[in-house]
Design a protein around this motif. Structure first.
Motif, PDB file in Angstrom:
ATOM      1  N   SER A   3       0.804  -1.210   0.000  1.00  0.00           N
ATOM      2  CA  SER A   3       0.000   0.000   0.000  1.00  0.00           C
ATOM      3  C   SER A   3       0.832   1.253   0.000  1.00  0.00           C
ATOM      4  O   SER A   3       0.437   2.272  -0.530  1.00  0.00           O
ATOM      5  CB  SER A   3      -0.932   0.006   1.216  1.00  0.00           C
ATOM      6  OG  SER A   3      -0.179   0.013   2.396  1.00  0.00           O
ATOM      7  N   ASN A   4       2.007   1.203   0.608  1.00  0.00           N
ATOM      8  CA  ASN A   4       2.824   2.407   0.666  1.00  0.00           C
ATOM      9  C   ASN A   4       3.423   2.768  -0.681  1.00  0.00           C
ATOM     10  O   ASN A   4       3.893   3.880  -0.878  1.00  0.00           O
ATOM     11  CB  ASN A   4       3.963   2.225   1.685  1.00  0.00           C
ATOM     12  CG  ASN A   4       3.421   2.151   3.095  1.00  0.00           C
ATOM     13  OD1 ASN A   4       2.470   2.836   3.425  1.00  0.00           O
ATOM     14  ND2 ASN A   4       4.009   1.302   3.908  1.00  0.00           N
ATOM     15  N   HIS A   5       3.423   1.808  -1.587  1.00  0.00           N
ATOM     16  CA  HIS A   5       4.005   2.090  -2.906  1.00  0.00           C
ATOM     17  C   HIS A   5       2.937   2.254  -3.969  1.00  0.00           C
ATOM     18  O   HIS A   5       3.048   3.110  -4.819  1.00  0.00           O
ATOM     19  CB  HIS A   5       4.961   0.950  -3.292  1.00  0.00           C
ATOM     20  CG  HIS A   5       6.200   0.946  -2.450  1.00  0.00           C
ATOM     21  ND1 HIS A   5       7.359   1.552  -2.844  1.00  0.00           N
ATOM     22  CD2 HIS A   5       6.428   0.445  -1.212  1.00  0.00           C
ATOM     23  CE1 HIS A   5       8.288   1.392  -1.899  1.00  0.00           C
ATOM     24  NE2 HIS A   5       7.733   0.731  -0.913  1.00  0.00           N
ATOM     25  N   ILE A   6       1.943   1.405  -3.935  1.00  0.00           N
ATOM     26  CA  ILE A   6       0.904   1.508  -4.941  1.00  0.00           C
ATOM     27  C   ILE A   6       0.038   2.739  -4.692  1.00  0.00           C
ATOM     28  O   ILE A   6      -0.329   3.433  -5.596  1.00  0.00           O
ATOM     29  CB  ILE A   6       0.010   0.245  -4.922  1.00  0.00           C
ATOM     30  CG1 ILE A   6       0.842  -0.970  -5.340  1.00  0.00           C
ATOM     31  CG2 ILE A   6      -1.174   0.408  -5.860  1.00  0.00           C
ATOM     32  CD1 ILE A   6       1.368  -0.917  -6.733  1.00  0.00           C
ATOM     33  N   HIS A   7      -0.289   3.043  -3.447  1.00  0.00           N
ATOM     34  CA  HIS A   7      -1.155   4.164  -3.121  1.00  0.00           C
ATOM     35  C   HIS A   7      -0.350   5.186  -2.346  1.00  0.00           C
ATOM     36  O   HIS A   7       0.005   4.960  -1.203  1.00  0.00           O
ATOM     37  CB  HIS A   7      -2.357   3.694  -2.293  1.00  0.00           C
ATOM     38  CG  HIS A   7      -2.946   2.455  -2.855  1.00  0.00           C
ATOM     39  ND1 HIS A   7      -3.581   2.436  -4.072  1.00  0.00           N
ATOM     40  CD2 HIS A   7      -2.948   1.178  -2.395  1.00  0.00           C
ATOM     41  CE1 HIS A   7      -3.981   1.206  -4.326  1.00  0.00           C
ATOM     42  NE2 HIS A   7      -3.607   0.442  -3.344  1.00  0.00           N
ATOM     43  N   THR A   8      -0.091   6.314  -2.948  1.00  0.00           N
ATOM     44  CA  THR A   8       0.862   7.241  -2.371  1.00  0.00           C
ATOM     45  C   THR A   8       0.174   8.252  -1.452  1.00  0.00           C
ATOM     46  O   THR A   8       0.074   9.422  -1.754  1.00  0.00           O
ATOM     47  CB  THR A   8       1.597   7.979  -3.498  1.00  0.00           C
ATOM     48  OG1 THR A   8       0.617   8.635  -4.317  1.00  0.00           O
ATOM     49  CG2 THR A   8       2.400   7.017  -4.337  1.00  0.00           C
ATOM     50  N   TYR A   9      -0.307   7.762  -0.318  1.00  0.00           N
ATOM     51  CA  TYR A   9      -0.978   8.606   0.641  1.00  0.00           C
ATOM     52  C   TYR A   9      -0.516   8.262   2.044  1.00  0.00           C
ATOM     53  O   TYR A   9      -0.089   7.148   2.318  1.00  0.00           O
ATOM     54  CB  TYR A   9      -2.508   8.420   0.568  1.00  0.00           C
ATOM     55  CG  TYR A   9      -3.039   8.744  -0.781  1.00  0.00           C
ATOM     56  CD1 TYR A   9      -3.335  10.056  -1.133  1.00  0.00           C
ATOM     57  CD2 TYR A   9      -3.197   7.753  -1.744  1.00  0.00           C
ATOM     58  CE1 TYR A   9      -3.793  10.377  -2.384  1.00  0.00           C
ATOM     59  CE2 TYR A   9      -3.653   8.063  -3.004  1.00  0.00           C
ATOM     60  CZ  TYR A   9      -3.953   9.387  -3.310  1.00  0.00           C
ATOM     61  OH  TYR A   9      -4.400   9.699  -4.562  1.00  0.00           O
ATOM     62  N   ASP A  10      -0.692   9.241   2.955  1.00  0.00           N
ATOM     63  CA  ASP A  10      -0.339   8.971   4.339  1.00  0.00           C
ATOM     64  C   ASP A  10      -1.529   8.353   5.057  1.00  0.00           C
ATOM     65  O   ASP A  10      -2.558   8.065   4.461  1.00  0.00           O
ATOM     66  CB  ASP A  10       0.133  10.247   5.048  1.00  0.00           C
ATOM     67  CG  ASP A  10      -0.938  11.327   5.056  1.00  0.00           C
ATOM     68  OD1 ASP A  10      -2.123  10.979   4.858  1.00  0.00           O
ATOM     69  OD2 ASP A  10      -0.591  12.496   5.283  1.00  0.00           O
ATOM     70  N   GLU A 111      13.068  -3.295  -4.527  1.00  0.00           N
ATOM     71  CA  GLU A 111      12.047  -2.524  -3.811  1.00  0.00           C
ATOM     72  C   GLU A 111      12.222  -2.646  -2.298  1.00  0.00           C
ATOM     73  O   GLU A 111      12.012  -1.686  -1.560  1.00  0.00           O
ATOM     74  CB  GLU A 111      10.644  -2.996  -4.216  1.00  0.00           C
ATOM     75  CG  GLU A 111      10.230  -2.608  -5.618  1.00  0.00           C
ATOM     76  CD  GLU A 111      10.020  -1.105  -5.775  1.00  0.00           C
ATOM     77  OE1 GLU A 111       9.918  -0.405  -4.746  1.00  0.00           O
ATOM     78  OE2 GLU A 111       9.968  -0.633  -6.916  1.00  0.00           O
ATOM     79  N   ALA A 112      12.603  -3.842  -1.844  1.00  0.00           N
ATOM     80  CA  ALA A 112      12.827  -4.040  -0.414  1.00  0.00           C
ATOM     81  C   ALA A 112      13.955  -3.140   0.075  1.00  0.00           C
ATOM     82  O   ALA A 112      13.850  -2.512   1.138  1.00  0.00           O
ATOM     83  CB  ALA A 112      13.156  -5.507  -0.138  1.00  0.00           C
ATOM     84  N   LEU A 113      15.036  -3.050  -0.715  1.00  0.00           N
ATOM     85  CA  LEU A 113      16.163  -2.199  -0.340  1.00  0.00           C
ATOM     86  C   LEU A 113      15.765  -0.726  -0.343  1.00  0.00           C
ATOM     87  O   LEU A 113      16.104   0.027   0.582  1.00  0.00           O
ATOM     88  CB  LEU A 113      17.324  -2.428  -1.325  1.00  0.00           C
ATOM     89  CG  LEU A 113      18.587  -1.579  -1.073  1.00  0.00           C
ATOM     90  CD1 LEU A 113      19.152  -1.864   0.319  1.00  0.00           C
ATOM     91  CD2 LEU A 113      19.640  -1.859  -2.143  1.00  0.00           C
ATOM     92  N   GLY A 119      13.259   4.155   5.230  1.00  0.00           N
ATOM     93  CA  GLY A 119      12.775   3.988   6.597  1.00  0.00           C
ATOM     94  C   GLY A 119      11.569   3.087   6.724  1.00  0.00           C
ATOM     95  O   GLY A 119      11.067   2.873   7.822  1.00  0.00           O
ATOM     96  N   GLU A 120      11.078   2.551   5.593  1.00  0.00           N
ATOM     97  CA  GLU A 120       9.930   1.636   5.623  1.00  0.00           C
ATOM     98  C   GLU A 120      10.466   0.205   5.643  1.00  0.00           C
ATOM     99  O   GLU A 120      10.484  -0.493   4.635  1.00  0.00           O
ATOM    100  CB  GLU A 120       9.039   1.877   4.402  1.00  0.00           C
ATOM    101  CG  GLU A 120       8.481   3.283   4.344  1.00  0.00           C
ATOM    102  CD  GLU A 120       7.884   3.612   2.989  1.00  0.00           C
ATOM    103  OE1 GLU A 120       7.789   2.684   2.148  1.00  0.00           O
ATOM    104  OE2 GLU A 120       7.536   4.773   2.767  1.00  0.00           O
ATOM    105  N   ILE A 121      10.888  -0.210   6.809  1.00  0.00           N
ATOM    106  CA  ILE A 121      11.612  -1.484   6.910  1.00  0.00           C
ATOM    107  C   ILE A 121      10.692  -2.669   6.683  1.00  0.00           C
ATOM    108  O   ILE A 121      10.973  -3.554   5.877  1.00  0.00           O
ATOM    109  CB  ILE A 121      12.303  -1.592   8.282  1.00  0.00           C
ATOM    110  CG1 ILE A 121      13.320  -0.458   8.429  1.00  0.00           C
ATOM    111  CG2 ILE A 121      12.986  -2.951   8.444  1.00  0.00           C
ATOM    112  CD1 ILE A 121      13.939  -0.359   9.797  1.00  0.00           C
ATOM    113  N   PHE A 122       9.582  -2.688   7.386  1.00  0.00           N
ATOM    114  CA  PHE A 122       8.737  -3.882   7.353  1.00  0.00           C
ATOM    115  C   PHE A 122       7.705  -3.784   6.237  1.00  0.00           C
ATOM    116  O   PHE A 122       6.526  -3.555   6.462  1.00  0.00           O
ATOM    117  CB  PHE A 122       8.048  -4.064   8.705  1.00  0.00           C
ATOM    118  CG  PHE A 122       9.017  -4.364   9.814  1.00  0.00           C
ATOM    119  CD1 PHE A 122       9.617  -5.609   9.913  1.00  0.00           C
ATOM    120  CD2 PHE A 122       9.346  -3.384  10.734  1.00  0.00           C
ATOM    121  CE1 PHE A 122      10.522  -5.876  10.930  1.00  0.00           C
ATOM    122  CE2 PHE A 122      10.246  -3.648  11.755  1.00  0.00           C
ATOM    123  CZ  PHE A 122      10.841  -4.903  11.848  1.00  0.00           C
TER     124      PHE A 122
END
Length: 676
Positions: A3-10, A111-113, A119-122
Motif C-alpha cells: 500500500s505504501n508504494h501503490i497508493h501514495t498517501y499517508d 524494492e525491499a532495499l 525507513g519503511e523497513i517492514f
C-alpha cells in the motif's frame, strides 16, 4: 501490492508524493518490473516506468519475466529429476536456479532495499525477500523460485485488475482535447486549448470533441454528451445555447464562441474532482493500512521466534527444519490480499459509478452512502424538471380566449420570470400588432398595461383583490401556480402553471423503497404544491414553504432520530443542508458549478433514478470489500497455524498469499460487470 508504494498517501488519506493524475496513470499502468508507484520513484524510476509500462508494453511483455523464470524453473526441476546424480549438481545447480530467480526476484529485492533506505523497513517486499533468500540458504531452491514466480504473476494480474478498475475514471482524462481549431481572420488555425481566449470562435468538425465551454453560434448541432453525463444519447442544441467541453459534435461543422477559460470549464472541474476522488480514503482502507504497519513487524518477530524458540523446548532440534517453517510463515503472512484488494474494491466502485454518470468525491463517501437510511430531496430541479409549463387555460365564455392570450403573451414578454417564459412557450410568436402602453410591473402582484385603451392585468389572485376585481371561486383549491387575468376591470380567466415531474422520479422513489431507504421532500415552494408532487410520487413525508434554515432544522430533526441522511439538491441555496447531511448529493448535470464544489456525490445527468443507483453501488462495494477481508483473514489464519505447526509447505503458503490475493482481486473487479 504494498500500500505504501501503490497508493501514495499517508495514514490520513492525504496524497504525499505525486499528483492525482500521475497516480491514476501509475495505477492504470502497474507492471511486474516496476512495482512501486510515485512515492517509490525518483526521476529515473519515472523514466523507467514510461519505458517499460507505457502504451508499447502489451500483456505479453508484462508476463515476460515470469515466462522466462517459469521456463528456467521447469528445466531445472526436470534436470533435478533426471540428472541429479550426474552433472546437474553443485554450483551449476545453484547458478541455474539463481538465473530462474532473478527475472522475478530482482525487482522485489530492489524494492525491499529502497523501502529500507526510506525507513519503511517492514514492507511486503522485505517479507518476500527474506522468505525466498532464506529458502535458497537452506537448499530449497525450487520452492524459493516458485514463491517469487507466483508472486510476480500475482503482481501482473494485480496491474491488469487495477487497470481495468481505473479504466472508466482514466477515460475521463482523455475527454478533454489538448488542441482546438479557432477562426482568426476567417482562417482556421489549430492552437492549444489552454491558450484560447474568451470570445474566440471555435470551428468544430463532425466527430470532434469540444475543448472549452461556449455558446453555439450555428443554428443547430447535435452532440454526444457522454463525457459529462454518462449518457451517449444525442443532445440537440440550438443557436445561443451553452455547449460544454468534452461534448462530441455528431453531424455538421459547427461554430462555438468561447465563454469560459480552459481551467474553469465544466469538464475541467469534473476531472479535478475525479482526480481527487481516491485521495479521500474510506475508514476501512485507513484501518487496513494502519493494521498492516503493525501486523508486518509482529509477523517478522513471530518468524524469528518460530526459528529460535523451539531450541529450548524441542528434542532433536534442527535449525533448517524450523527455519523452513518460519519462512513458510513469512510467505503466508504477506498482507497482499488486504492492502491491494480493498483499495481496488473502492476504485472499482468509483469507476462503476463514473461509468454511470455518478461521480463520488472519495471512497469514504461510498462507505457512507451504503449506510444511508433517509434520502431528503429538494423538489424543483431535483424531482421536477425546474421548467414551468402551462397546464390548463380557463376563460369566462364572454371573452375571446385567443385574443386575450395574445395580449397576455405580449405583456409577459416584458418579463424574464420563468412564468413569463412558460406563457410565451405556450402561446408562441408575439403578435406585433398589439400595442402596449403604460406597462407597469407591480412587485409581488404582477404586470399591468393599457391595450386598446383598456386595462390588462396579469398576475396572482392577490392582484385581483388589490384592484377590486371579483371572481367566483376559491383559488386555494387549485394546487398549481395560478396566473389570473383581468381585462377592462373584469375577471377574464386564469392559467395554471406547473413544473413537470421528471420522467424517472417515480422509479427513483420505488427503488429507494426497495432498498429500505425512507424518503422526505423539502421545498421552498408552497406546501400544497409540494404535497401534491410528494403524494404523486408516494413520498409520505413532505414539507413546503421552507427557507434554507428551515431545511437545516428538518434535517437536524431526522439526525436527532439517529438516522443517516443524504440530501439531494441542485443549487447553491442548499449548501447549508448539504454540509449538514451525512452525504450531500448534487444534481450537477449541466447546471450550477456550486453543486460540484459543495456536494460529496454529483449526478451528472440530473436523473433521480441515479440516487438509488449510487446507494446500491456503495452497498455492493462495501459488501465486496468485507468479503475480501473475511476471506483473507480466514484463509491466512488457517494456513498460518498449519505453517507454524509444520503442516504446510511453501506451496500452501503460495496459495495463502498469491492465491488469496488473486481471488480477492477477481472478486473486487466484479463490480465493473454488475448491472445497477
Amino acid at each position: 501490492m504494498d500500500s505504501n508504494h501503490i497508493h501514495t498517501y499517508d495514514d490520513q488519506g492525504k496524497m504525499t508524493c505525486c499528483s492525482e493524475e500521475e497516480k491514476i496513470n501509475n495505477l492504470a499502468n502497474t507492471s511486474p518490473t516496476k512495482i512501486g508507484g510515485c512515492c517509490a520513484a525518483d526521476e529515473h524510476n519515472h523514466e523507467q516506468e514510461h519505458n517499460h509500462v507505457g502504451a508499447s508494453m502489451g500483456v505479453s511483455k508484462m508476463f515476460m519475466p515470469a515466462i522466462i523464470s517459469l521456463i528456467l524453473l521447469l528445466v531445472a526441476i526436470a534436470c533435478d529429476y533426471y540428472f541429479s546424480q550426474s552433472w546437474f549438481t553443485g554450483w551449476l545447480r545453484i547458478l541455474w536456479y539463481a538465473a530462474a530467480y532473478l527475472p522475478v526476484g530482482f525487482p522485489v529485492l530492489k524494492e525491499a532495499l529502497q523501502s529500507i533506505l526510506k525507513g519503511e523497513i517492514f514492507s511486503e517486499f522485505l517479507l518476500m525477500s527474506i522468505a525466498t533468500v532464506g529458502a535458497f540458504a537452506i537448499g530449497e531452491y525450487p520452492e524459493g523460485v516458485a514463491v517469487m514466480l507466483f508472486y510476480s504473476v500475482g503482481e501482473v494480474f494485480q496491474g491488469l485488475a487495477v487497470k481495468r478498475a481505473k479504466a472508466n475514471i482514466k477515460s475521463l482524462l482523455d475527454q478533454r482535447p489538448d488542441e482546438v481549431t479557432v477562426l482568426q481572420n476567417n482562417e482556421a488555425k489549430s492552437i492549444k486549448a489552454a491558450k484560447a481566449n474568451i470570445g474566440d470562435i471555435i470551428q468544430l468538425k463532425a466527430g470532434e470533441k469540444l475543448g472549452l465551454d461556449g455558446e453555439l453560434l450555428s443554428e443547430t448541432a447535435s452532440f454526444n454528451t457522454a463525457a459529462l453525463t454518462g449518457e451517449s444519447m444525442p443532445d440537440t442544441k440550438s443557436k445561443g445555447e451553452t455547449v460544454l467541453a468534452g461534448m462530441i459534435n455528431l453531424n455538421t461543422v459547427s461554430q462555438v464562441k468561447v465563454t469560459t477559460n480552459y481551467k474553469d470549464s465544466k469538464l475541467s472541474k469534473i476531472l479535478e474532482m475525479v482526480q481527487n476522488a481516491t485521495a479521500q480514503k474510506a475508514p476501512t482502507e485507513l484501518f487496513i493500512r494502519k493494521f498492516a504497519k503493525i501486523y508486518t513487524p509482529i509477523v517478522v518477530l513471530l518468524a524469528i521466534l518460530i526459528t529460535g524458540l523451539p531450541y529450548f523446548f524441542v528434542e532433536n532440534y534442527e535449525f533448517g527444519q524450523w527455519l523452513y517453517r518460519a519462512l513458510v510463515f513469512l510467505v503466508i503472512s504477506c498482507p497482499c490480499a488486504l492492502v491491494i484488494s480493498i483499495p481496488l474494491g473502492y476504485f472499482g466502485g468509483i469507476g462503476a459509478a463514473s461509468k454511470n454518470g455518478i461521480l463520488f468525491k472519495g471512497s469514504n463517501f461510498l462507505d457512507r452512502i451504503a449506510n444511508i437510511q433517509n434520502v431528503v430531496m429538494d423538489k424543483t430541479g431535483t424531482m421536477t424538471e425546474g421548467v414551468f409549463q402551462v397546464q390548463e387555460v380557463v376563460f369566462i365564455s364572454n371573452f375571446d380566449k385567443n385574443k386575450i392570450l395574445q395580449m397576455v403573451n405580449a405583456l409577459e414578454s416584458q418579463s424574464t420570470h420563468p412564468v413569463a417564459t412558460a406563457i410565451h412557450d405556450f402561446v408562441g410568436k408575439i403578435d406585433s400588432n398589439i400595442e402596449l402602453k403604460q406597462v407597469e410591473e407591480i412587485a409581488g402582484y404582477g404586470l399591468k398595461a393599457k391595450v386598446n385603451g383598456k386595462e390588462l392585468l396579469v398576475g396572482n389572485f392577490k392582484s385581483m383583490d388589490k384592484f377590486g376585481i371579483g371572481y367566483d371561486f376559491d383559488p386555494n383549491t387549485i394546487v398549481y401556480t395560478l396566473i389570473a387575468i383581468a381585462y377592462d376591470k373584469k375577471f377574464a380567466g386564469y392559467l395554471t402553471i406547473a413544473d413537470i415531474i421528471k420522467e424517472d422520479a417515480q422509479l427513483a422513489v420505488n427503488k429507494l423503497k426497495k432498498l429500505g431507504v425512507n424518503t422526505t421532500m423539502l421545498s421552498g415552494d408552497k406546501s400544497s404544491v409540494v404535497k401534491f408532487v410528494a403524494d404523486k410520487l408516494g413520498i409520505i413525508n413532505s414539507f413546503g414553504d421552507l427557507l434554507p434554515e428551515d431545511k437545516v432544522n428538518k434535517v437536524k430533526e431526522l439526525k436527532a432520530l439517529n438516522q443517516t441522511v443524504a440530501f439531494v439538491g441542485d443549487g447553491v441555496n442548499d449548501a447549508p443542508v448539504v454540509a449538514l447531511s451525512d452525504v450531500g448529493i448534487a444534481m450537477g448535470g449541466l447546471g450550477s458549478d456550486a453543486t460540484i464544489e459543495t456536494a460529496d456525490v454529483v449526478i451528472q445527468d440530473d436523473m433521480p433514478s441515479k440516487i438509488p443507483m449510487a446507494i446500491n453501488i456503495g452497498k455492493q462495494t462495501k459488501r465486496i470489500v468485507w468479503q475480501n477481508i473475511t476471506m483473507a483473514f480466514v484463509v491466512k489464519g488457517a494456513v498460518l497455524a498449519l505453517g507454524a505447526g509444520g503442516l504446510a509447505t511453501m506451496w500452501e503458503a503460495v496459495f495463502a498469499d498469491v492465491g488469496v490475493a488473486l481471488l480477492a482481486i477477481l472478486n473486487a473487479v466484479r463490480i465493473q460487470n454488475m448491472k445497477f
